[in-house]
Design an enzyme around this catalytic site. Structure first.
Site, short mmCIF file in Angstrom:
data_model
loop_
_atom_site.label_atom_id
_atom_site.label_comp_id
_atom_site.label_asym_id
_atom_site.label_seq_id
_atom_site.Cartn_x
_atom_site.Cartn_y
_atom_site.Cartn_z
N LYS A 1 41.74 45.48 44.23
CA LYS A 1 41.60 45.10 42.83
C LYS A 1 40.32 45.73 42.28
O LYS A 1 39.32 45.85 43.00
CB LYS A 1 41.53 43.56 42.74
CG LYS A 1 41.55 42.98 41.33
CD LYS A 1 41.52 41.45 41.40
CE LYS A 1 41.54 40.80 40.03
NZ LYS A 1 41.54 39.32 40.12
N SER B 1 45.03 37.02 37.37
CA SER B 1 44.45 38.26 36.90
C SER B 1 44.73 39.47 37.81
O SER B 1 44.58 40.60 37.37
CB SER B 1 42.94 38.10 36.75
OG SER B 1 42.35 37.86 38.01
N SER C 1 44.54 33.49 40.56
CA SER C 1 44.71 34.91 40.25
C SER C 1 45.39 35.73 41.33
O SER C 1 45.75 36.88 41.10
CB SER C 1 43.36 35.55 39.92
OG SER C 1 42.97 35.23 38.61
#
Lengths: 486, 469
Positions: free
Chosen positions: B73, B148, B172
């Site tokens: 990420k 997210s 997330s």
């Protein structure tokens, strides 16, 4: 004015920041060092780069406990760190890691002795650990402020007093005491000029006898103990004058200007930051065990207060002498080694306070750089005590020679310089006999009451013995023989 | 196409090199550019690492992740690579160090293929709040992948990498896993080093993997876990092997009644979970309905506390030291305000302002302190349930993935997290497993919450349920 001033009382509390002498910074492995090239001790942690986390330097806890114990504080067993949030270019994370609601030390005190000998107890509210910010440099570049982050993350101890001080003199005495203490504890070099020890003062005034505190003003930017004294004195006068001329004081922060000796407003309370303290989530809560405290206790160095006690009671030295001997830890420890090797404490103290100190002053040296071993000073004292050398010969002849040849044994040097004095009674008597015979008229005057002539005879004796007759023994013999001379 | 590390290893046994495997992943990424899953592919370093691993394999010295291709990420730092947290404020910023997890994965010879798109600073539940544009769901591009960590989720769903790392502050990892039909795991807080993870809310954030098999989740988590001198909030508890072993005996599974009875839950999801509960019960497991009285307090508590921490964590992005600086700003004050105004997206600004407010003098006790107290109550209640059961079972999300641009109200978006924030408030490990396909064609997940540091047990149960479902 004097009488008006006397009707007021000042109330002063101090906040002292001491930079800790740890090898690395508070929350990173960066070297903690003053004076390095700008921005060289800056890892990603110090720079506050995204994703970095503080890494606790355990040494800072030990230092905090040390100071806490020396200042008679309670050491908290369970505590956490906090973030103090504000924006400034030399604060890379946008917050300072500090302690807010759970300081490591609370509720201590320190006794300071004032000029008039009165002992004043000053309460210590709290001591907590935190990190320093970097340095903003405004006066090197004409257009821009430069930022040096070497200092960012330097571990600090903040020591906060109760509002117990009533004069600039008391604040001066307190700060002197604290500086001496942190130096003895080896936790801070106490250098106010370089900013490793910093002091802010909270000052208010009130009519004597009043209960309520007056409006508090915080004064910053005092870079010596003397300037703290000057700033407080000025601020007290200023506040009284404002009140006396019908004005009102505002709660504000003022800056001291050393050149003019005055303070000027930096910001008012209304403009003050809301620091939004909250528990620092990146550091685990800290637990201090009783064993940990005991371990620090075991390693506590001797403190100036204890030495003062010992010198004045056990060694029977004067307060004045004791205070000079303990002025620095190194000086006191040197003296400690001297008196381990001679029983003449007063004599040893005199040498330290006299010849040794004036040599160091002349040379601009510290005791750490003094060429002689404590053993040599002890031997010197013992040589005088045993009558082998006179004090004046030791001071003027032998001492400079010892410094020149520190590796040679003092007695050997004294022999070489022909400074060993004669304390053999028969030989001294011989010299006295000669002096008496050569000065018959003076002998008569002496015998008829002019006792002060003994000085003249001693002078003649020293001349005759080429300065080697032991004056103590000679003086006694001289009086006997003069009284009995025919 | 390699769905799991087992597929990769099978291909390697048939003679494929790590470089071959990497090339096929690179090709897949190129083909699915439309997903906007990757912010950047680390082409050169990935190829170099693949060649290095092939060399090591030849020498018989390869690590445990040889052949595994991992995406990270875009809020996890990798030395000498850009990292942006999908924010303009980190424009051009390159990390000068690697996150501990990256170091550990590389040390076991994983190839890091690139950084994945996400909500800015991990703030969001749809991966639409990104300076690089919205991420699309691999199963249907009209839908969001959740957030997210949407880029990581969609990358694993589309087989653009073997495993992807995400970060989970309030769901997330788990919610996007539910939205994309992948497995998403949030280890216990304090199990995996956060060093090198760009902080959103420090006492909630945790790095974890997305994968298509429980085995892969276990392997990667095991390698990332354990003490790290750079993260003092880690537990010293031993990690041990996390590889799932066959389930022995019968389970005690608690399920929170309120999560199924609430109005907000999609009836299809509710029905599927209830069906599963009945099946498990029929299979001899003990299914214990429990009540959790603080369900409606979870999201408010979460937002008070996370925004408070975020407002402080994001202070360092000030336009002075690195990243984006407003070109028109004159003076330090203007540099701060303009850089932050232009550099942060609106959701991030909303949370910074909320967090600043709840920590402010005069409001601290009413919000932050109270939030902390409620957090403690939620922790105590969760521990109480887990003291009497092996895991807590609940939906991951009240709905399946929604369409892009369909959720516009922040509060409505925040309620996406209603079932996931619990594990972050309490620090417990939690996993989302795919359990069904909605008539609308989108997948959804089941969530399991385990006891602190009982990752192994949670993964054993997950492997069992994955086959059971």
């Amino acid at each position: 004015m004097t009488s008006i001033r006397d009707s007021y009382e000042a109330v002063i509390g101090l906040e002292v920041h001491a930079q800790m002498l740890t090898k690395s910074k508070a929350y990173s492995s960066d070297i903690n060092e003053y004076g390095a090239r700008p921005n060289t001790h800056v890892s990603s942690i110090t720079l506050g780069h995204p994703g970095t986390l503080p890494k606790m330097n355990k040494k800072t806890i030990e230092f905090a406990i040390k100071l806490g114990l020396a200042l008679n504080c309670k050491i908290a067993s369970h505590q956490h760190f906090a973030r103090k949030n504000y924006f400034y270019p030399d604060l890379p994370k946008g917050y300072q890691i500090t302690q807010d609601t759970t300081p490591i030390c609370t509720g201590g005190f320190v006794d300071v002795k004032l000029e008039d000998g009165v002992v004043k107890r000053i309460g210590i509210t709290r001591i907590h650990m935190e990190e320093d910010a970097g340095k903003s440099i405004h006066d090197v570049d004409v257009y821009d402020t430069l930022v040096d982050l070497n200092r960012a993350g330097t571990p600090l101890l903040e020591i906060v007093t109760e509002p117990d001080m009533r004069s600039a003199d008391e604040a001066y005495a307190y700060l002197t005491e604290i500086r001496q203490l942190v130096r003895y504890l080896d936790i801070c070099d106490g250098n106010m000029e370089e900013g490793s020890l910093r002091c802010d003062a909270n000052i208010s005034v009130r009519k004597k006898g009043a209960e309520a505190f007056g409006t508090k003003v915080e004064v910053k930017n005092m870079n010596s103990i003397r300037n703290v004294h000057r700033a407080i004195s000025h601020e007290i006068d200023r506040q009284i004058e404002v009140l006396e001329t019908g004005g009102a004081l505002s709660q504000e922060t003022r800056s001291f200007d050393a050149a003019s000796g005055t303070t000027s407003s930096m910001r008012t309370k209304e403009a003050a930051n809301d620091y939004r303290y909250f528990p620092e989530p990146d550091l685990a809560p800290l637990f201090v065990s009783q064993e940990q405290i005991e371990a620090v206790k075991q390693e506590m160095p001797v403190l100036p207060k204890e030495l003062f006690e010992k010198y004045t009671t056990e060694l029977k030295l004067s307060d004045y002498d004791a205070n000079i001997l303990i002025i620095t830890k190194a000086f006191a420890l040197y003296f400690e080694e001297v008196i381990a090797q001679t029983k003449n404490y007063k004599g040893a103290a005199n040498w330290m306070i006299g010849e040794v100190r004036s040599y160091l002053n002349q040379q601009g040296k510290d005791i750490e750089d003094f060429p002689l071993e404590p053993k040599s000073i002890a031997e010197l004292v013992n040589l005088i005590d045993s009558g082998k050398i006179s004090h004046s010969a030791a001071s003027q002849g032998l001492f400079p020679e010892m410094i020149a040849f520190p590796e040679v044994h003092p007695e050997e040097l004294a022999n070489k310089l022909n400074l060993i004095q004669d304390s053999d009674e028969d030989s001294i008597k011989g010299f006295i006999q000669t002096v008496i015979e050569q000065n018959a008229s003076e002998v008569l005057r002496y015998q008829s009451g002019e006792k002060q002539l003994v000085g003249f005879f001693m002078g003649q004796l020293m001349k005759a013995s080429k300065g080697k007759a032991d004056p103590k023994a000679a003086n006694k013999l001289m009086r006997e023989m003069l009284d009995n001379a025919k | 196409m390699y769905k799991t590390y087992a597929d990769v290893k099978a291909a390697m046994e048939k003679g494929q090199s790590v470089k071959d495997i990497l090339q096929s992943y690179l090709l897949a990424i190129e083909e699915r550019k439309d997903l906007n899953a990757f912010t950047e592919v680390f082409l050169d370093t990935a190829i170099k690492k693949a060649e290095e691993v092939d060399q090591k394999i030849a020498e018989g010295k390869a690590g445990r992740l040889a052949g595994m291709v991992i995406a990270i990420k875009d809020n996890i730092c990798y030395k000498n690579h850009k990292v942006s947290a999908s924010s303009k404020i980190l424009d051009g910023f390159e990390s000068i160090y690697s996150a501990t997890v990256v170091e550990r994965l590389l040390a076991e010879d994983a190839v890091i293929i690139g950084r994945t798109n996400c909500d800015e600073f991990a703030m969001g539940s749809s991966s639409e709040n990104s300076a690089f544009g919205a991420v699309r769901n691999a199963l249907n591009e009209d839908y969001v992948p959740g957030g997210s960590s949407g880029g990581s989720a969609t990358a694993v769903a589309a087989n653009l990498c073997t495993v992807a790392l995400g970060s989970d502050t309030g769901g997330s990892i788990r919610q996007p896993a539910s939205f994309t039909g992948t497995i998403g795991f949030k280890p216990t807080y304090g199990r995996v080093s956060r060093y090198g993870l760009i902080a959103y809310a420090s006492s909630f954030d945790q790095i974890g993997p997305f994968a298509n098999s429980v085995d892969d989740v276990a392997l990667v988590t095991e390698i990332m876990s354990g003490m790290d001198e750079f993260d003092s909030t880690l537990s010293s508890k031993e990690v041990g092997s996390l590889q799932p072993t066959p389930l022995k005996g019968k389970l005690k599974i608690a399920y929170i009644r309120e999560t199924l009875d609430s109005d907000g839950i999609d009836p299809e999801i509710k029905q599927r979970i209830e069906q599963l509960i009945n099946c498990l019960r029929a299979d001899g497991h003990e299914l214990i309905p429990v009540s959790f009285p603080y369900l409606d307090k979870m999201v408010p508590t979460y937002y008070v506390l996370t925004t408070a921490e975020a407002s402080s964590n994001l202070s360092r992005f000030d336009g002075v030291h690195y990243g984006y600086r407003s070109k028109d700003a004159v003076g330090v004050e203007a540099t701060y305000t303009q850089s932050r105004m232009e550099g942060f997206g609106s959701e991030v600004k909303r949370r910074i302002m909320t967090g600043t407010f709840v920590l402010s003098h005069g409001y601290y006790d009413a919000y932050y302190s109270k939030g902390q107290k409620v957090r403690r109550l939620i922790q105590d209640k969760t521990n109480e349930i887990l003291a009497k059961s092996d895991v807590i079972l609940l939906p991951t999300s009240p709905s399946t993935a929604f369409k892009l641009n369909s959720v516009k109200e922040p509060i409505q978006m925040y309620l996406q997290d209603i079932y996931t924030v619990q594990a972050n408030l309490t620090g417990n490990p939690a996993i989302s497993l795919p359990i069904g396909l909605h008539p609308n064609g989108m997948p959804f997940g089941l969530q399991l919450i385990g006891n602190h540091f009982e990752e192994k047990k949670l993964l054993v149960i997950s492997a069992y349920l994955n086959d059971f479902c």
